[in-house]
Write a protein that holds these residues in place. Sequence first.
Motif, PDB file in Angstrom:
ATOM      1  N   ALA A  94     -40.490 -12.519   5.969  1.00  0.00           N
ATOM      2  CA  ALA A  94     -39.563 -11.487   5.522  1.00  0.00           C
ATOM      3  C   ALA A  94     -38.635 -11.150   6.681  1.00  0.00           C
ATOM      4  CB  ALA A  94     -40.312 -10.253   5.050  1.00  0.00           C
ATOM      5  N   MET A  95     -37.344 -11.381   6.496  1.00  0.00           N
ATOM      6  CA  MET A  95     -36.331 -11.034   7.503  1.00  0.00           C
ATOM      7  C   MET A  95     -35.680  -9.732   7.056  1.00  0.00           C
ATOM      8  SD  MET A  95     -33.154 -13.292   9.025  1.00  0.00           S
ATOM      9  CE  MET A  95     -32.136 -13.261   7.536  1.00  0.00           C
ATOM     10  N   ILE A  96     -36.005  -8.647   7.736  1.00  0.00           N
ATOM     11  CA  ILE A  96     -35.720  -7.298   7.245  1.00  0.00           C
ATOM     12  C   ILE A  96     -34.602  -6.658   8.047  1.00  0.00           C
ATOM     13  CG2 ILE A  96     -36.717  -5.017   6.840  1.00  0.00           C
ATOM     14  CD1 ILE A  96     -39.504  -6.626   6.956  1.00  0.00           C
ATOM     15  N   ASP A  97     -33.593  -6.186   7.331  1.00  0.00           N
ATOM     16  CA  ASP A  97     -32.496  -5.450   7.947  1.00  0.00           C
ATOM     17  C   ASP A  97     -32.148  -4.285   7.035  1.00  0.00           C
ATOM     18  OD1 ASP A  97     -30.438  -4.846   9.771  1.00  0.00           O
ATOM     19  OD2 ASP A  97     -28.971  -5.944   8.573  1.00  0.00           O
ATOM     20  N   GLU A 143     -30.790 -12.787  12.796  1.00  0.00           N
ATOM     21  CA  GLU A 143     -30.690 -14.144  12.236  1.00  0.00           C
ATOM     22  C   GLU A 143     -31.158 -15.179  13.245  1.00  0.00           C
ATOM     23  OE1 GLU A 143     -29.513 -15.344   9.253  1.00  0.00           O
ATOM     24  OE2 GLU A 143     -28.649 -13.567   8.281  1.00  0.00           O
ATOM     25  N   ALA A 144     -30.689 -15.072  14.489  1.00  0.00           N
ATOM     26  CA  ALA A 144     -31.052 -16.050  15.512  1.00  0.00           C
ATOM     27  C   ALA A 144     -32.541 -15.999  15.818  1.00  0.00           C
ATOM     28  CB  ALA A 144     -30.239 -15.798  16.784  1.00  0.00           C
ATOM     29  N   ALA A 145     -33.103 -14.806  15.902  1.00  0.00           N
ATOM     30  CA  ALA A 145     -34.534 -14.679  16.185  1.00  0.00           C
ATOM     31  C   ALA A 145     -35.373 -15.253  15.053  1.00  0.00           C
ATOM     32  CB  ALA A 145     -34.879 -13.212  16.430  1.00  0.00           C
ATOM     33  N   VAL A 195     -44.866  -4.659  10.965  1.00  0.00           N
ATOM     34  CA  VAL A 195     -44.058  -5.844  11.245  1.00  0.00           C
ATOM     35  C   VAL A 195     -44.583  -6.487  12.521  1.00  0.00           C
ATOM     36  CG1 VAL A 195     -42.013  -4.894  10.108  1.00  0.00           C
ATOM     37  CG2 VAL A 195     -42.294  -4.593  12.570  1.00  0.00           C
ATOM     38  N   GLU A 196     -44.256  -7.757  12.705  1.00  0.00           N
ATOM     39  CA  GLU A 196     -44.726  -8.491  13.880  1.00  0.00           C
ATOM     40  C   GLU A 196     -43.697  -8.566  15.004  1.00  0.00           C
ATOM     41  OE1 GLU A 196     -47.283  -8.587  11.071  1.00  0.00           O
ATOM     42  OE2 GLU A 196     -45.505  -9.787  10.580  1.00  0.00           O
ATOM     43  N   GLN A 197     -42.411  -8.341  14.678  1.00  0.00           N
ATOM     44  CA  GLN A 197     -41.364  -8.473  15.689  1.00  0.00           C
ATOM     45  C   GLN A 197     -40.174  -7.610  15.301  1.00  0.00           C
ATOM     46  OE1 GLN A 197     -40.212 -12.547  16.328  1.00  0.00           O
ATOM     47  NE2 GLN A 197     -38.756 -12.078  17.955  1.00  0.00           N
ATOM     48  N   VAL A 198     -39.574  -6.953  16.292  1.00  0.00           N
ATOM     49  CA  VAL A 198     -38.348  -6.181  16.103  1.00  0.00           C
ATOM     50  C   VAL A 198     -37.326  -6.650  17.121  1.00  0.00           C
ATOM     51  CG1 VAL A 198     -37.292  -3.890  16.240  1.00  0.00           C
ATOM     52  CG2 VAL A 198     -39.534  -4.160  15.163  1.00  0.00           C
ATOM     53  N   VAL A 199     -36.108  -6.876  16.654  1.00  0.00           N
ATOM     54  CA  VAL A 199     -35.036  -7.351  17.527  1.00  0.00           C
ATOM     55  C   VAL A 199     -33.780  -6.525  17.259  1.00  0.00           C
ATOM     56  CG1 VAL A 199     -35.973  -9.693  17.605  1.00  0.00           C
ATOM     57  CG2 VAL A 199     -34.274  -9.105  15.871  1.00  0.00           C
ATOM     58  N   ALA A 214     -45.400 -10.974   2.345  1.00  0.00           N
ATOM     59  CA  ALA A 214     -45.044 -12.150   3.141  1.00  0.00           C
ATOM     60  C   ALA A 214     -46.109 -12.402   4.208  1.00  0.00           C
ATOM     61  CB  ALA A 214     -43.672 -11.958   3.778  1.00  0.00           C
ATOM     62  N   ASP A 215     -46.020 -13.553   4.847  1.00  0.00           N
ATOM     63  CA  ASP A 215     -46.976 -13.914   5.892  1.00  0.00           C
ATOM     64  C   ASP A 215     -46.593 -13.327   7.243  1.00  0.00           C
ATOM     65  OD1 ASP A 215     -48.593 -15.687   4.181  1.00  0.00           O
ATOM     66  OD2 ASP A 215     -46.756 -16.882   4.119  1.00  0.00           O
ATOM     67  N   LEU A 216     -45.304 -13.206   7.488  1.00  0.00           N
ATOM     68  CA  LEU A 216     -44.795 -12.629   8.736  1.00  0.00           C
ATOM     69  C   LEU A 216     -43.590 -11.767   8.410  1.00  0.00           C
ATOM     70  CD1 LEU A 216     -44.927 -15.784  11.036  1.00  0.00           C
ATOM     71  CD2 LEU A 216     -46.392 -13.766  11.251  1.00  0.00           C
ATOM     72  N   ARG A 217     -43.360 -10.756   9.251  1.00  0.00           N
ATOM     73  CA  ARG A 217     -42.227  -9.853   9.061  1.00  0.00           C
ATOM     74  C   ARG A 217     -41.500  -9.680  10.384  1.00  0.00           C
ATOM     75  NH1 ARG A 217     -46.204  -9.239   5.871  1.00  0.00           N
ATOM     76  NH2 ARG A 217     -47.479  -8.984   7.741  1.00  0.00           N
ATOM     77  N   ILE A 218     -40.208  -9.954  10.379  1.00  0.00           N
ATOM     78  CA  ILE A 218     -39.357  -9.721  11.538  1.00  0.00           C
ATOM     79  C   ILE A 218     -38.237  -8.792  11.101  1.00  0.00           C
ATOM     80  CG2 ILE A 218     -38.110 -11.889  11.078  1.00  0.00           C
ATOM     81  CD1 ILE A 218     -37.553 -12.057  14.082  1.00  0.00           C
TER      82      ILE A 218
END
Length: 258
Positions: free
Chosen positions: A107-110, A194-196, A184-188, A124-128
């Motif tokens: 899941a690409m969350i914005d 998008e790049a991450a 979530v597993e990562q925050v940028v 989802a399996d991973l969330r960024i």
Amino acid sequence: MAGRPPEPATTTVVLSVDDAVATIRIDRPEKRNALDTATRAELIACLDWAGATPDVRAVVVTGTGGSFAAGADLGETDRIDPLAMRAMLRERRVYHAVAECPVPVIAMIDGYCLGGGCELAMSADLRIASADSVFGQPEIALAIIPGGGGTQRLPRLVGLGQAMRLILTGDRIDAATALRLGLVEQVVPAGELEAATRELCGRITRHARPALTLAKQAVRASAELPLQAGLALETELLCLASTSDESAERLAAFRRGS
């Protein structure tokens, strides 16, 4: 490409494939990507397509226009008959399609990730997430409860007490808090999302699809099985993974390199 099934026809979802990654974008920005019946059906069709496409090794689910998904489209559920709701909710749902997809789903969350949208992300399996994202299960304010797995998946991610707090208050939390809690597993930074996500997908898709599928199955089973049953399943799936052509090729290459 040979072996690739026809892509599903969509109107509220955009499907694209690049470098073994299928990206599924909810495209209802005027509704903050609220999940209506048509969108849920198209998401399921795209997830099933990705799972059946041999050259896809990861799926990204996201939204357009500054929102991941701001919840269910409540205009569809106004005064719905409870028995009709029960029948509808017992059908195969988008959250199940995410969990059942044989390849990893990210899941690409914005932006807004609320209600049914948060439940979609949790399946989802991973969330960024971008640092600008906002999370929550606000259903309690409408005198209802989460109905897309929120009462079950949220405790598994953040613990019983934190899940109770979020569901009983309906509070929203920012991305930094979601990261601290384990939602979530990562925050940028927003401009780097998008790049991450591409970088994360690249570290996944370099691996063989059979191994990715079996690893996902084994890890997901850990949330449902007692330890000994999970270990037994792990053994069986490891043996199955070792029978793949990809495993034989990579083990041979490793031995040559050593």
